[in-house]
Design a protein around this motif. Structure first.
Motif: not given
Lengths: 143, 143, 143
Positions: C125-127, C129-130, C142
């Motif tokens: 998820t983008e989370d 990746k952050r 999410h």
């Protein structure tokens, strides 16, 4: 496999006690049969002010945590036998000394285990028989 | 069950802290309800040079490893509630003191667990109710 | 996640050894990629009279217990690669020093894990990746 972690009061066991108990534990597994060197026991002293049952500190309690890897127990008969065998083995070191105790087993994935860098042989294979008879790991010859 | 292992910096907690935190933890489970004596907490000091997060030694980190045996959490609502309840219980001892923290739960097989040599009663049985009210193990009368 | 517990002989490792080994372990996971701060390593000295293999006390043995939470290994190729990578990372600290060793992994439920009170982001998820790029936890956006 198995890995036993024995959390016990400070000073509960002498070196001779720990040696004797680890031999009794090893017998449980060598009767399966499994290689003796599979059996790892870590004794860990827990000071009374770091050991709690039901919110109260305890100085007479032994908590055993086992990880089983090489075999899973699938039938009730196997479980009953294992616990009967285990209780007999540990009683002289726990119940007969007036300690309370609790134990549980986790079964972890066979395929996520190595000994000296080698994936151990599957149950009943010739490789496993050799590991048992030689009591040491050697290269696995099957998939 | 549960077995909580709390890995924490040397000297982070006094005897009173550990007693108080273990009581808070016990409340989480006694509200289920479960017998209070099921709740075992082992505090373990980890020197800064033996404790690493992301490859760097840490002196302000608490790592909690829980084994759950008596109950499995099957719904998202149960998990959310458990974590909310847990964070409230531990915050005064961890977050509010400036420590970082991480925790995880393993759920291990109910049938591979004994207390004082007895297979604990199943959820919601009369035996379990008696274990709760007496806060000690006694022979199980059901299969 | 992962949580590595390294049981080793007293005095086996200096502070520099433990720092270096924990960095090597962290690299295994940061290559997945996973956030570096997921990697927790606890080194624990075990006195020879508390450490047993096959019923005999050992002073040259390292036992590693890993809990994996963020990822499960589903293919044989993944497992083979992981173990190959791990053996290379640990060899200078274990095999090359003449120690015997054994290791195993348990995989525990993703949904029963929090970091600083936050349920970690799901894989890819983008989370996530952050979390990787910032190397610290932050609120998950999410479900």
């Amino acid at each position: 496999m198995p890995l036993w972690k024995v959390y016990h009061p400070v000073g509960a066991y002498t070196r001779e006690d720990k040696h004797a108990l680890s031999k009794k534990i090893t017998e449980i597994y060598s009767e399966v049969p499994l290689p003796k060197f599979y059996v790892v026991v870590v004794f860990q002293e827990v000071p009374q002010d770091s050991f709690y049952v039901g919110g109260e500190s305890v100085g007479n309690f032994v908590r055993i945590h086992m990880d089983h890897i090489a075999r899973q127990m699938t039938s009730e008969a196997q479980k009953t036998k294992f616990f009967a065998r285990t209780e007999v083995a540990i009683a002289p070191f726990i119940r007969d000394r007036g300690f309370d105790w609790e134990l549980h087993i986790d079964e972890t994935p066979f395929d996520l285990w190595t000994v000296k860098g080698i994936r151990p042989p599957r149950a009943g294979t010739e490789d496993e028989k050799r590991w048992i008879s030689e009591n040491r790991p050697s290269p696995r010859t099957h998939d």
